[in-house]
Design a protein around this motif. Structure first.
Motif, mmCIF file in Angstrom:
data_model
loop_
_atom_site.group_PDB
_atom_site.id
_atom_site.type_symbol
_atom_site.label_atom_id
_atom_site.label_comp_id
_atom_site.label_asym_id
_atom_site.label_seq_id
_atom_site.Cartn_x
_atom_site.Cartn_y
_atom_site.Cartn_z
ATOM 1 N N TRP A 31 -7.376 3.587 3.652
ATOM 2 C CA TRP A 31 -6.481 4.023 3.133
ATOM 3 C C TRP A 31 -6.562 5.667 3.059
ATOM 4 O O TRP A 31 -7.577 6.282 2.789
ATOM 5 N N THR A 76 3.075 2.189 2.253
ATOM 6 C CA THR A 76 2.600 3.098 1.511
ATOM 7 C C THR A 76 2.863 3.263 -0.072
ATOM 8 O O THR A 76 3.918 2.872 -0.458
ATOM 9 N N VAL A 106 -4.967 -0.466 -5.835
ATOM 10 C CA VAL A 106 -4.418 1.098 -5.306
ATOM 11 C C VAL A 106 -3.742 1.690 -6.395
ATOM 12 O O VAL A 106 -3.830 2.728 -6.844
ATOM 13 N N PRO A 125 -1.842 3.316 4.202
ATOM 14 C CA PRO A 125 -2.923 2.181 4.587
ATOM 15 C C PRO A 125 -3.021 2.326 6.083
ATOM 16 O O PRO A 125 -2.055 2.839 6.677
#
Ligand code: HSE
Length: 295
Positions: free
Chosen positions: A280, A252, A232, A165
């Motif tokens: 991202w 991450t 995500v 990100p």
């Protein structure tokens, strides 16, 4: 000048909090030589400390101190490709660059084991520093002074896709949110999964990875500090990841993916953008089995 290449790392690997880590094909570089003053520059325009607060410089000095040598000054040129405070081992890369550089400049008075120990003493835990130095996947126990470690080279058809990100998460903050105590049941939950992770990765039983990356020591707490983290994870699983975990202290998110899943990166980026998560970045990486080297 000596030139050093240091890999990024991904620590914890889900359940192996402070114990497991691996090196990845994404590199920082440091060139250095002794000087009678401090002359630090960055080759990529990144704003790095140019005085004795520079982490590479500090680590060079630490090793000189341990060896009873005086460091008058240093010329240092650093190239920092690994994004900082993202859970990809950027500070460990600096520590290892400093220690390996200093050891080389002094004619290698310290052994590899000494360097692993000293790096963990500086960082506080070995799961990023040890793989950054050694490469491969490293299992490590730090008793406060010494690291008991095993490095294993990994030749798999896996890629590690880093979903990075555009915001930072400082390790201190990501450690401060963790509980001081956990239940016996949760301890068993984690240790069984950490053991399953290494065994499954090394034997090719990748269908276990989805279970193995679950943990109750850090990820449930850190998810709250990473906006859209669950979404995500879901996107990565929907596109066929074997396992998804928070890399190091985050933010991450790392997806473990079959090499033959060619379109994973593209499809994941498309889904992230569609969900409005345009900040991202998707980076496909492989395990680095060599670790830090002079080039
Ligand atoms: N094991 C460490 C943590 C890695 O999760 O806090 C970050 O340095």
């Amino acid at each position: 000048m000596i030139k050093i290449q240091i890999p990024a790392t991904s620590a914890n690997l889900g359940a192996g909090f402070d114990a497991l880590g691996l090196a990845l094909s994404f590199y920082n570089y440091a060139e250095m030589e002794e000087n009678d003053r401090i002359d630090i520059s960055s080759t990529d325009g990144l704003d790095v400390p140019c005085d004795e607060n520079n982490l590479i410089y500090k680590s060079v000095k630490d090793l000189y101190d341990v060896c009873g040598k005086t460091l008058k000054g240093l010329t240092l040129k650093q190239t920092s490709n690994i994004p900082m405070t993202r859970g990809l081992g950027s500070s460990s890369a600096c520590i290892i660059a400093g220690l390996v550089g200093a050891n080389t400049m002094l004619g290698n008075p310290l052994t590899k084991d000494d360097l692993v120990d000293l790096a963990a003493q500086i960082e506080g835990h070995p799961d990023n520093t040890a793989p950054a130095l050694l490469g491969g996947i490293v299992t490590a126990v730090f008793d406060g002074k010494k690291v008991h470690w095993v490095k294993q080279e990994v030749y798999t058809k896996l890629k590690f896709v880093a979903l990075i990100p555009d915001f930072e998460l400082k390790t201190e903050k990501a450690r401060a949110c963790l509980p001081k105590e956990i239940s016996h049941k949760d301890a068993v939950y984690n240790l069984s999964r950490a053991a399953l992770f290494s065994a499954s990765l090394l034997t090719g039983k990748f269908e276990n990875l989805r279970t193995a990356v679950h943990d109750r020591l850090h990820q449930p707490y850190r998810m709250e500090l990473i906006p859209n983290c669950r979404e995500v994870f879901d996107i990565a699983y929907n596109h066929g990841a074997y396992g998804v975990y928070i890399s190091g202290a985050g933010p991450t998110v790392m997806a473990i993916v079959d090499e033959e899943n060619t379109y994973f990166g593209g499809k994941t980026k498309f889904s992230l953008d569609n969900a409005g998560l345009t900040g991202w970045q998707v980076k496909e990486l492989y395990i680095d089995n060599i670790g830090t080297q002079l080039i």
